[in-house]
Design a protein around this motif. Sequence first.
Motif, PDB file in Angstrom:
ATOM      1  N   ASN A   1       3.167   6.605  -4.856  1.00  0.00           N
ATOM      2  CA  ASN A   1       3.884   5.397  -4.456  1.00  0.00           C
ATOM      3  C   ASN A   1       5.215   5.255  -5.209  1.00  0.00           C
ATOM      4  O   ASN A   1       5.649   4.145  -5.516  1.00  0.00           O
ATOM      5  CB  ASN A   1       3.014   4.144  -4.672  1.00  0.00           C
ATOM      6  CG  ASN A   1       3.482   2.959  -3.844  1.00  0.00           C
ATOM      7  OD1 ASN A   1       3.916   3.133  -2.696  1.00  0.00           O
ATOM      8  ND2 ASN A   1       3.404   1.759  -4.415  1.00  0.00           N
TER       9      ASN A   1
ATOM     10  N   HIS B   1      -3.484   1.761  -6.045  1.00  0.00           N
ATOM     11  CA  HIS B   1      -2.687   1.194  -4.962  1.00  0.00           C
ATOM     12  C   HIS B   1      -3.142   1.770  -3.622  1.00  0.00           C
ATOM     13  O   HIS B   1      -3.414   2.973  -3.508  1.00  0.00           O
ATOM     14  CB  HIS B   1      -1.208   1.518  -5.186  1.00  0.00           C
ATOM     15  CG  HIS B   1      -0.287   0.658  -4.406  1.00  0.00           C
ATOM     16  ND1 HIS B   1      -0.135   0.760  -3.033  1.00  0.00           N
ATOM     17  CD2 HIS B   1       0.555  -0.338  -4.800  1.00  0.00           C
ATOM     18  CE1 HIS B   1       0.750  -0.123  -2.613  1.00  0.00           C
ATOM     19  NE2 HIS B   1       1.196  -0.809  -3.677  1.00  0.00           N
TER      20      HIS B   1
ATOM     21  N   GLU C   1      -2.294  -1.618  -8.346  1.00  0.00           N
ATOM     22  CA  GLU C   1      -2.020  -3.023  -8.010  1.00  0.00           C
ATOM     23  C   GLU C   1      -3.343  -3.778  -7.917  1.00  0.00           C
ATOM     24  O   GLU C   1      -4.153  -3.496  -7.021  1.00  0.00           O
ATOM     25  CB  GLU C   1      -1.270  -3.107  -6.681  1.00  0.00           C
ATOM     26  CG  GLU C   1      -0.928  -4.534  -6.241  1.00  0.00           C
ATOM     27  CD  GLU C   1      -0.054  -5.260  -7.250  1.00  0.00           C
ATOM     28  OE1 GLU C   1      -0.311  -6.462  -7.465  1.00  0.00           O
ATOM     29  OE2 GLU C   1       0.873  -4.633  -7.804  1.00  0.00           O
TER      30      GLU C   1
ATOM     31  N   ASN D   1      -1.500   2.595  -1.061  1.00  0.00           N
ATOM     32  CA  ASN D   1      -0.641   3.691  -0.597  1.00  0.00           C
ATOM     33  C   ASN D   1      -1.045   5.028  -1.215  1.00  0.00           C
ATOM     34  O   ASN D   1      -0.925   6.073  -0.578  1.00  0.00           O
ATOM     35  CB  ASN D   1       0.824   3.395  -0.933  1.00  0.00           C
ATOM     36  CG  ASN D   1       1.394   2.298  -0.050  1.00  0.00           C
ATOM     37  OD1 ASN D   1       0.837   1.980   1.003  1.00  0.00           O
ATOM     38  ND2 ASN D   1       2.499   1.717  -0.472  1.00  0.00           N
TER      39      ASN D   1
END
Length: 361
Positions: free
Chosen positions: A159, A303, A268, A305
């Motif tokens: 990411n 995350h 995250e 992604n």
Amino acid sequence: MSDDTGGSKVLEAVEAVRAKARGLMEATADRKALDDVRVALLGRKGELTAILKGMKDLAESERRKVGEAANALKGWIEEAIGSRLAELSRSEAEGAAGAPSGGPAPFDVTLPGTGRPAGSIHPVTAMRRKVEGIFAGMGFMVVDGPELESEFHNFVALNIPETHPARDMQDTFWCDDGQCLRTHTSPVQVRALIRYGAPIRMIAPGRCFRNESIDASHENTFFQVEGMMVDSEVSVANLIHVMKAMLSEVFGMDVDVRLRPGYFPFVEPGFELDMRCSICGGQGCPTCKRSGWVELVPCGMVHPNVLRHSGVDPDRFSGFAFGLGLTRLAMMSYRIGDIRVFNSGDLRALAGLGSASPQAV
């Protein structure tokens, strides 16, 4: 010529050989010359051998007398050759130990040699093995990957695309072909997810490189261990439990830590897990930047992604990831105040550390 006269002449020849042998051996300067003397006197065509062969022509009354003299000479020659050989050996040893005129004085070759102390495991290697053992006990597999990485694995899949400001956080060594020296071992997490899929528990220890200014707490070459756990219903609580269990095992007791928000593009939410500095006991020193705390375990929830780039459905799976500085952990564990010691090659600073037990905070 009578038999007696023949025997007398042979005895004179025996004594002549003795005198000649004495002179030849005194003149020998090396092993080869001494061996040449042995062949000339005692060889198949040697002078004493010829005398012994000629005894068959003597009368029986003289044969015994000449034989005793010849055999006594043979024994004397063999003993003299042995003594001269020992002298030459001593001279050679002294010559090897000494030096030509003008060089250093010769030393006593009978003195004992200089002992070489036994080595020990490097502190970072010892810490790596310890951490690997701890995570293996919790069901994590150990995965390795290349130190020369592609931009996709080192950045994009984590990411961090080309225009992402997080690129500025890592001063990277780039190669002419577009590859780079990996700035962390997180690319191995991506490779493991792509290869093994989810669920997965893995750690990736290894060497990393960043173009940084070197000081007491920063190096351009250092070691990390990064890992992740991806499964269904993985939460922050699992992350905290695993990190606490790992650090407690490393230091042999409950450690003083704090968890605060942190930003990392591949997790995250993200956190910084800090540990109270064991060098200064929290009072402040160059290692902890006078704060009393050392940033030890960046971590967070993987995350979405990153999961997508690795072929994992983020709607089905979640996970946590962490990065642990093995070099910094070794500093804390062995109470080493300067990170530059590890790559210095100074055996005085490293001697015995890897074989010693880590100290608790």
